[in-house]
Scaffold this motif. Structure first.
Motif, PDB file in Angstrom:
ATOM      1  N   ASP A 169       0.839  -1.209   0.000  1.00 60.20           N
ATOM      2  CA  ASP A 169       0.000   0.000   0.000  1.00 60.20           C
ATOM      3  C   ASP A 169       0.869   1.252   0.000  1.00 60.20           C
ATOM      4  N   LEU A 170       1.912   1.252   0.819  1.00 65.49           N
ATOM      5  CA  LEU A 170       2.806   2.417   0.847  1.00 65.49           C
ATOM      6  C   LEU A 170       3.485   2.590  -0.511  1.00 65.49           C
ATOM      7  N   GLY A 171       3.941   1.509  -1.081  1.00 64.02           N
ATOM      8  CA  GLY A 171       4.609   1.592  -2.382  1.00 64.02           C
ATOM      9  C   GLY A 171       3.682   2.127  -3.463  1.00 64.02           C
ATOM     10  N   ALA A 172       2.421   1.699  -3.436  1.00 62.26           N
ATOM     11  CA  ALA A 172       1.460   2.183  -4.443  1.00 62.26           C
ATOM     12  C   ALA A 172       1.276   3.691  -4.325  1.00 62.26           C
ATOM     13  N   ALA A 173       1.157   4.192  -3.101  1.00 60.16           N
ATOM     14  CA  ALA A 173       0.994   5.642  -2.907  1.00 60.16           C
ATOM     15  C   ALA A 173       2.243   6.389  -3.363  1.00 60.16           C
ATOM     16  N   LEU A 174       3.404   5.853  -3.059  1.00 58.98           N
ATOM     17  CA  LEU A 174       4.645   6.552  -3.419  1.00 58.98           C
ATOM     18  C   LEU A 174       4.886   6.545  -4.921  1.00 58.98           C
ATOM     19  N   ARG A 175       4.409   5.518  -5.604  1.00 62.72           N
ATOM     20  CA  ARG A 175       4.557   5.531  -7.069  1.00 62.72           C
ATOM     21  C   ARG A 175       3.699   6.642  -7.676  1.00 62.72           C
ATOM     22  N   VAL A 176       2.510   6.876  -7.108  1.00 60.94           N
ATOM     23  CA  VAL A 176       1.694   8.014  -7.568  1.00 60.94           C
ATOM     24  C   VAL A 176       2.429   9.324  -7.284  1.00 60.94           C
TER      25      VAL A 176
END
Ligand SMILES: Nc1nc2c(ncn2[C@@H]2O[C@H](COP(=O)(O)OP(=O)(O)OP(=O)(O)O)[C@@H](O)[C@H]2O)c(=O)[nH]1
Ligand SMILES: C[C@H](OP(=O)(O)O)C(=O)O
Length: 216
Positions: free
Chosen positions: A125-132
């Motif tokens: 979840d953190l990685g998905a937000a940081l990719r955005v």
């Protein structure tokens, strides 16, 4: 034919800055909980949050900010750096000061402030937000009830967090963009017992699971 090349590294790498109030004085809204268990819960939330952040591939470095020197050693053992708050007595000023230190140490990374009360946080979840957020500018993640904020990031030159009461609107008003999408484990900050139940239903890290078991 299947390729065995390693995946491309993320385009922007982040330094995560996690503020941790000394557990003995944190999480005052947890309700009718004895002081020792409140302290242990607050500490467990931070340990589980840091564990998930350290495991996120988009995060290259982790810097914890806390005035609890003894507890900081437990956090550092998980693979992060630490520094004290200093004398600002203000969460946002503390984060700004930490970002200055992060810039000195890791000028090529982008700072991301993440609340340390996310015991259900999963690295994906953190990685998905940081990719955005890698697409540029300032971004934030609202909490599950769309009132507060669990994550804020911007390049060093623009980094101006506005955590506090009603911070979702404050971040929006500042021009930061909201990361949309489920991200349930990243939005699940734990302030009170209802939040704790929500986190437990998502699945919490090992530290919180151990401390919360008698309360469940
Ligand atoms: N280093 C540092 N961290 C802080 C400070 N205030 C809050 N935090 C951290 O910021 C995050 C969000 O804070 P809150 O949700 O208000 O947590 P809290 O202050 O422990 O909880 P309450 O006592 O219920 O207000 C948590 O990770 C806290 O530990 C501060 O003054 N210094
Ligand atoms: C730090 C603050 O957390 P809360 O205490 O509102 O959960 C916020 O959401 O900005």
């Amino acid at each position: 034919m299947a390729s065995h090349d390693p995946p491309d590294p993320p385009s922007t790498s982040f330094v995560a800055i996690l503020p941790v109030k000394p557990p003995r004085v944190g999480k005052s809204r947890l309700g009718d909980v004895e002081d020792v268990r409140r302290r242990d819960l607050a500490g467990a939330f931070a340990l589980d949050t840091v564990t998930a952040v350290v495991a996120c591939p988009e995060v290259a470095e982790v810097l914890v900010v806390t005035d609890d020197a003894a507890f900081s050693r437990d956090l550092v053992a998980l693979g992060c750096a630490s520094m004290p708050d200093g004398d600002t007595h203000d969460l946002n000023a503390t984060l700004q000061q930490a970002a200055l230190e992060a810039r000195r140490r890791w000028p090529h990374l982008q700072p991301v402030a993440i609340c340390a009360d996310l015991p259900a946080l999963r690295p994906d979840d953190l990685g998905a937000a940081l990719r955005v957020a890698s697409t540029g500018g300032a971004w934030f993640v609202a909490d599950a009830v769309e009132v507060g904020t669990t994550l804020y990031t911007a390049p060093y030159a623009e980094f101006a967090p506005r955590f506090g009461v009603g911070s979702r609107l404050a971040h929006q008003a500042s021009g930061a963009r909201a990361v949309t999408g489920g991200l349930a484990t990243l939005r699940c900050d734990v302030d009170d017992r209802a939040d704790l139940r929500r986190a437990l239903s998502l699945g919490v890290g090992t530290h919180t699971a151990a401390v919360a078991a008698p309360l469940a």
